[in-house]
Design an enzyme around this catalytic site. Sequence first.
Site, short mmCIF file in Angstrom:
data_model
loop_
_atom_site.label_atom_id
_atom_site.label_comp_id
_atom_site.label_asym_id
_atom_site.label_seq_id
_atom_site.Cartn_x
_atom_site.Cartn_y
_atom_site.Cartn_z
N SER A 53 0.32 -1.44 -0.07
CA SER A 53 -0.23 -0.19 -0.40
C SER A 53 0.88 1.24 0.11
O SER A 53 1.98 1.07 0.88
CB SER A 53 -0.96 -0.15 1.31
OG SER A 53 -1.57 1.66 1.63
N TYR A 75 -0.58 -0.37 10.73
CA TYR A 75 -0.76 -1.09 9.54
C TYR A 75 0.20 -0.47 8.34
O TYR A 75 1.17 -1.27 7.44
CB TYR A 75 -2.10 -0.23 9.13
CG TYR A 75 -1.68 -0.54 7.81
CD1 TYR A 75 -3.18 -1.94 7.05
CD2 TYR A 75 -2.34 0.74 6.39
CE1 TYR A 75 -3.24 -2.22 6.74
CE2 TYR A 75 -2.55 0.22 5.63
CZ TYR A 75 -3.19 -0.97 4.95
OH TYR A 75 -3.39 -1.77 3.57
#
Length: 245
Positions: free
Chosen positions: A103, A128
């Site tokens: 990501s 994350y």
Amino acid sequence: MEKAEAAVKEIIDKSGNENISCKKLDLADTKSIREFAEGINKDEPKLNLLINNAGVMSCPYGKTADGFEMQIGVNHMGHFLLTHLLLDLIKRSAPARIVTVSSMAHSWGVINLDDINSEKSYSKMTAYSQSKLANILFTRSLAKRLEGTGVTAYSLHPGVVQTDLWRHMSAPQLFAMKMVSPFTKDSVQGAQTTIYCAVEPSLEKESGGYYSDCAPASCSAAGKDDNVAEKLWELSCRLLSITPE
């Protein structure tokens, strides 16, 4: 499994290919990963493509069955172990590819080697971002180890995709996502860079790179740190009881 079975039926109906199956795999449990990999190694003569696509995002603090913080455990450790267990079959199947979905959030990530499980302090997005940076560093290290085998590795940013990945976001975060939703991707659009890395013929000789919008992209400086990548590899092996190569 009910959703997966329905997806299998849909794929068979649309493609006419009946050689489709689904198997249960929980990336938050190394026992499940080992059972899944054992079944693949026993039942499949070839494995030309592995897409590491599982992910959790911004979830409340929790741990996997093996005691890893949930995001680093699922997004990195689970894929690390799965790839390791399937690697011999993948090598025998060359040419083959290993694609790991990262990501753009990796840009805010730092690998905390002294507290990989965020036990001293926990921020949903910090954890994350760390896990998504780990995906890129894993791909770089894997590509180096696979040189000359006919197996190549890729990481990618799929875009901001409208999926259930957002389910743990706070109300203000969800409102912000709704405001930018015209600029986000649906799941079909979000799959395109993954598919590009999986099948694009021009990438046959490329390995270890990062992609976005079906093209090579620049990752953060931290995503190019081979020293940290090697330390993360060694730490992952130790925590997963894998003998480092």
